[in-house]
Design an enzyme around this catalytic site. Structure first.
Site: not given
Length: 307
Positions: A232-233, A262, A154-155, A174, A294, A210, A257
């Site tokens: 994302a992460r 973190e 979606r993002i 993807d 974040h 990943n 971000d």
């Protein structure tokens, strides 16, 4: 139903009050995170809401206390031992929210990086308004670049839609290609995306497979001067490899971000603290790195959806 919400921030209070009343729910708010030290507070509650790590020992205590539901106020769920939750009969849900907050923020970071906005704003604070003989503040134009999008959920799909108006070449990777994305972006193998992209942006979940998707070998395949964006992460990028790439000049800029390690850092006032995070210190010292805490998700609409 009795629910206890951990990590409850003051800015979430109005939404918690509204939904607990409209859903006729007995809600207790806790500002602290859930740990083994305070998990006893959940005895007699049916469910919890949180943004914290939930390893097996905490889930086992929750099950002993009668908790059967865990509602995460995050879109990611890599912080939960799902196998333990299944074994214990605890149902886990994660938040769904509009992709536009993060996708818009992602494009903002891209533009800031390719136009050297962080460096320009830093110089302006010292009243240095010169263009400079070295051209350090000279940027690039988006329509002349190739942007690689890793993850077209979606993002990622929303990012591609946003970028389609800039006229740049769009590559996508993807495991499950999206027919709508195929109309405006070209799906390619990951190796091709890494080798041909001027800007690479990450939009995939953090999984064991990943972990450190962007590592030293991946960076070696990239173009010299590549820009890397991560909303994302943090676990998707090997911080040591990223810093080495920035120091060598292989990576021209980064807009981050999220950051590896973190937890316990963001969303707290750490002013005056000695922060044991050398990666954070190194990245903050670099004029070609834009580091935010974040907050890509942080809009009125998305906070309401998460609660």
């Amino acid at each position: 139903m009795k629910v206890m919400a951990f990590n409850a921030r003051p800015d979430e209070r109005a939404f918690f009050d509204h939904f607990s009343q409209s859903l006729d729910m007995d809600l207790t708010l806790q500002k602290d995170t859930l740990t083994l030290d305070n998990v006893a507070l959940t005895r007699g509650y049916d469910g919890i809401s949180c943004t914290c790590d939930l390893p097996a020992p905490i889930l086992e205590k929750l099950a002993e206390n009668g908790v059967r539901y865990v509602a995460l106020r995050t879109i990611g769920y890599d912080n939960v031992d799902l196998k333990a939750a299944e074994r214990l009969g605890i149902r886990v849900s994660h938040a769904g929210y509009s992709p536009y907050a993060v996708s818009n923020y992602t494009v903002m970071l891209m533009l800031m990086c390719i136009r050297k906005a962080g460096y320009i704003m830093f110089r302006s604070h010292t009243a240095d308004y010169s263009l400079g003989a070295s051209g350090a503040a000279r940027g690039m134009e988006m329509q002349n670049l190739t942007v690689g999008v890793i993850g077209t959920g979606r993002i990622g799909k929303a990012v591609i839609h946003n970028l389609s108006g800039f006229g740049c070449r769009l590559l996508a990777y993807d495991l499950y290609p999206n027919d709508e994305v195929k109309k405006i972006a070209e799906y390619v193998p990951l190796e091709t995306l890494l080798a041909e992209s001027d800007v690479i942006t990450l939009h995939t979940n953090a999984t064991e497979e990943n972990h450190h998707l962007i590592d030293t070998k991946a960076i070696e395949r990239m173009k010299p001067g590549v820009t890397i964006i991560n909303t994302a992460r943090g676990k998707l990028i090997d911080s040591d490899a990223l810093i080495a790439g920035l120091e060598s000049g292989k990576i021209g800029a980064a807009g981050l971000d999220v950051l590896e390690n973190e937890n316990g850092l963001y969303y707290y006032n750490r002013m005056g603290d000695v922060i044991p995070n050398p990666e954070l210190a190194a990245l903050r010292s670099m004029p070609n790195v834009i580091l935010t805490d974040h907050t890509a998700f942080y809009t009125h609409e998305d906070v309401e959806s998460m609660v």
